[in-house]
Design an enzyme around this catalytic site. Structure first.
Site, mmCIF file in Angstrom:
data_model
loop_
_atom_site.group_PDB
_atom_site.id
_atom_site.type_symbol
_atom_site.label_atom_id
_atom_site.label_comp_id
_atom_site.label_asym_id
_atom_site.label_seq_id
_atom_site.Cartn_x
_atom_site.Cartn_y
_atom_site.Cartn_z
ATOM 1 N N ASP A 163 0.864 -1.178 0.000
ATOM 2 C CA ASP A 163 0.000 0.000 0.000
ATOM 3 C C ASP A 163 0.898 1.224 0.000
ATOM 4 O O ASP A 163 2.098 1.139 0.293
ATOM 5 C CB ASP A 163 -0.908 -0.010 1.240
ATOM 6 C CG ASP A 163 -1.897 1.153 1.267
ATOM 7 O OD1 ASP A 163 -2.219 1.697 0.190
ATOM 8 O OD2 ASP A 163 -2.351 1.526 2.363
ATOM 9 N N SER A 164 0.310 2.370 -0.296
ATOM 10 C CA SER A 164 1.083 3.605 -0.242
ATOM 11 C C SER A 164 1.460 3.960 1.191
ATOM 12 O O SER A 164 2.403 4.715 1.420
ATOM 13 C CB SER A 164 0.288 4.757 -0.855
ATOM 14 O OG SER A 164 -0.909 4.959 -0.142
ATOM 15 N N CYS B 65 -4.124 -1.123 -2.064
ATOM 16 C CA CYS B 65 -4.207 0.325 -2.244
ATOM 17 C C CYS B 65 -5.216 0.571 -3.352
ATOM 18 O O CYS B 65 -5.061 0.057 -4.468
ATOM 19 C CB CYS B 65 -2.839 0.885 -2.632
ATOM 20 S SG CYS B 65 -2.849 2.638 -3.074
ATOM 21 N N GLU C 93 -5.366 8.553 10.234
ATOM 22 C CA GLU C 93 -3.991 8.495 10.728
ATOM 23 C C GLU C 93 -3.827 9.219 12.062
ATOM 24 O O GLU C 93 -2.883 8.945 12.808
ATOM 25 C CB GLU C 93 -3.046 9.061 9.674
ATOM 26 C CG GLU C 93 -2.973 8.191 8.429
ATOM 27 C CD GLU C 93 -1.879 8.593 7.481
ATOM 28 O OE1 GLU C 93 -1.339 9.705 7.639
ATOM 29 O OE2 GLU C 93 -1.560 7.795 6.575
ATOM 30 N N CYS D 166 -11.034 3.158 0.182
ATOM 31 C CA CYS D 166 -9.672 3.453 0.645
ATOM 32 C C CYS D 166 -9.429 2.567 1.854
ATOM 33 O O CYS D 166 -10.302 2.449 2.729
ATOM 34 C CB CYS D 166 -9.538 4.924 1.018
ATOM 35 S SG CYS D 166 -7.941 5.343 1.772
ATOM 36 N N HIS E 107 -7.714 3.007 4.383
ATOM 37 C CA HIS E 107 -7.719 3.717 5.665
ATOM 38 C C HIS E 107 -9.126 3.798 6.267
ATOM 39 O O HIS E 107 -9.274 3.910 7.484
ATOM 40 C CB HIS E 107 -7.215 5.161 5.496
ATOM 41 C CG HIS E 107 -5.737 5.307 5.466
ATOM 42 N ND1 HIS E 107 -4.993 5.052 4.342
ATOM 43 C CD2 HIS E 107 -4.858 5.713 6.414
ATOM 44 C CE1 HIS E 107 -3.721 5.293 4.595
ATOM 45 N NE2 HIS E 107 -3.607 5.689 5.849
#
Length: 268
Positions: A13-14, A76, A154, A186, A188
């Site tokens: 993933d990024s 990702c 995050e 996404c 996240h």
């Protein structure tokens, strides 16, 4: 080279959001060993051009190939949207992205109106829209970029009044249009599930691509899986390991990583 079933599964993933996919895979296939690459020094991919995302994704896949992986998981959404076809052509092992599994899971809910939320790059690529159109041409699809969701995830604000307010701003128009299922486009975004579910209510389904990827691995690549009884290992590689990334890693995995290394991968 080792026996194919004993080789690790590669995941990239990024950043560290893809650890939600790794966590789902490990829960489903605990005997597997995994190598996870988080390209944290070059994130976010979601605001970069398609050509740059492709270059970064090819770079990441090439690095993981040196670990003699047996399966490549592109955890990702932006890389899956812009680079999956190129990775499939180049990769010596099967490749699974997050877009098609998420689209399949959304269609399986039976919804007549589906929304995709993701990064600017994922929404701009139309990858989910195309996948949904191919699977269920009569389904109505909306797509909205939610750029503030990644920093909120995050920051660890998955269950927070500020996240609720931001989610209402992004999602209210979708709810007004009668969306029944929302794809979390996404990796996240599963970290924001408490706030997101509060905002959409109990009658709207949230589709998490992490679980969907695990389902796809089981159905399409079961012959590659290790049937052994011992719990596999996890090797975590990051291109930048700030305190913030390490905190998120512990949150997602529920513990300190077993093996963590900061690496430098070729920028070409």
């Amino acid at each position: 080279m080792t026996d194919s079933t004993s080789r690790p599964i590669g995941v990239f993933d990024s950043g560290v959001g893809g650890l939600t996919v790794l966590s789902a895979l490990r829960d489903r296939f605990p005997a597997e060993s995994y190598v996870y690459l988080g390209d944290t020094a070059r994130l976010p991919y979601g605001t970069k051009s398609a050509a740059t995302v492709q270059r970064y994704a090819i770079n990441a896949a090439s690095h993981l190939a040196h670990h003699e992986i047996k399966l490549l998981i592109v955890a990702c959404n932006t890389a899956s949207s812009f680079a999956l076809d190129e990775l499939v052509v180049r990769s010596p092992v099967p490749v699974v992205g997050v877009v098609e599994p998420g689209a399949r899971a959304a269609v399986a809910t039976g919804a007549h109106r589906i929304a995709v939320i993701g990064t600017e790059g994922t929404v701009r690529s139309n990858a989910y829209q195309r996948a949904l159109a191919g699977l269920a041409p009569t389904v109505e699809v909306d797509a909205v970029a939610c750029p503030l969701f990644v920093p909120l995830a995050e920051e660890g604000w998955g269950d927070h009044p500020v996240t609720d307010e931001v989610a209402r701003h992004y999602l209210a128009p979708l709810l007004d249009r009668g969306v029944e299922t929302v794809i979390l486009g996404c990796t996240h975004y599963p970290l924001l599930l408490p706030s997101l579910q509060r905002v959409v209510g109990v009658n709207v389904r949230l589709v998490d691509s992490a679980t969907s990827v695990a389902d796809t691995v089981a159905s399409d690549h079961g012959d590659l899986l290790n049937s052994g009884g011992h719990r596999g290992t996890v090797r975590l590689e990051l291109t930048d390991a700030s305190d913030r990334f390490l905190r998120i890693t512990r949150t997602i995995l529920g513990a300190d990583p077993e093996h963590l290394e900061v690496i430098d991968i070729d920028q070409a």
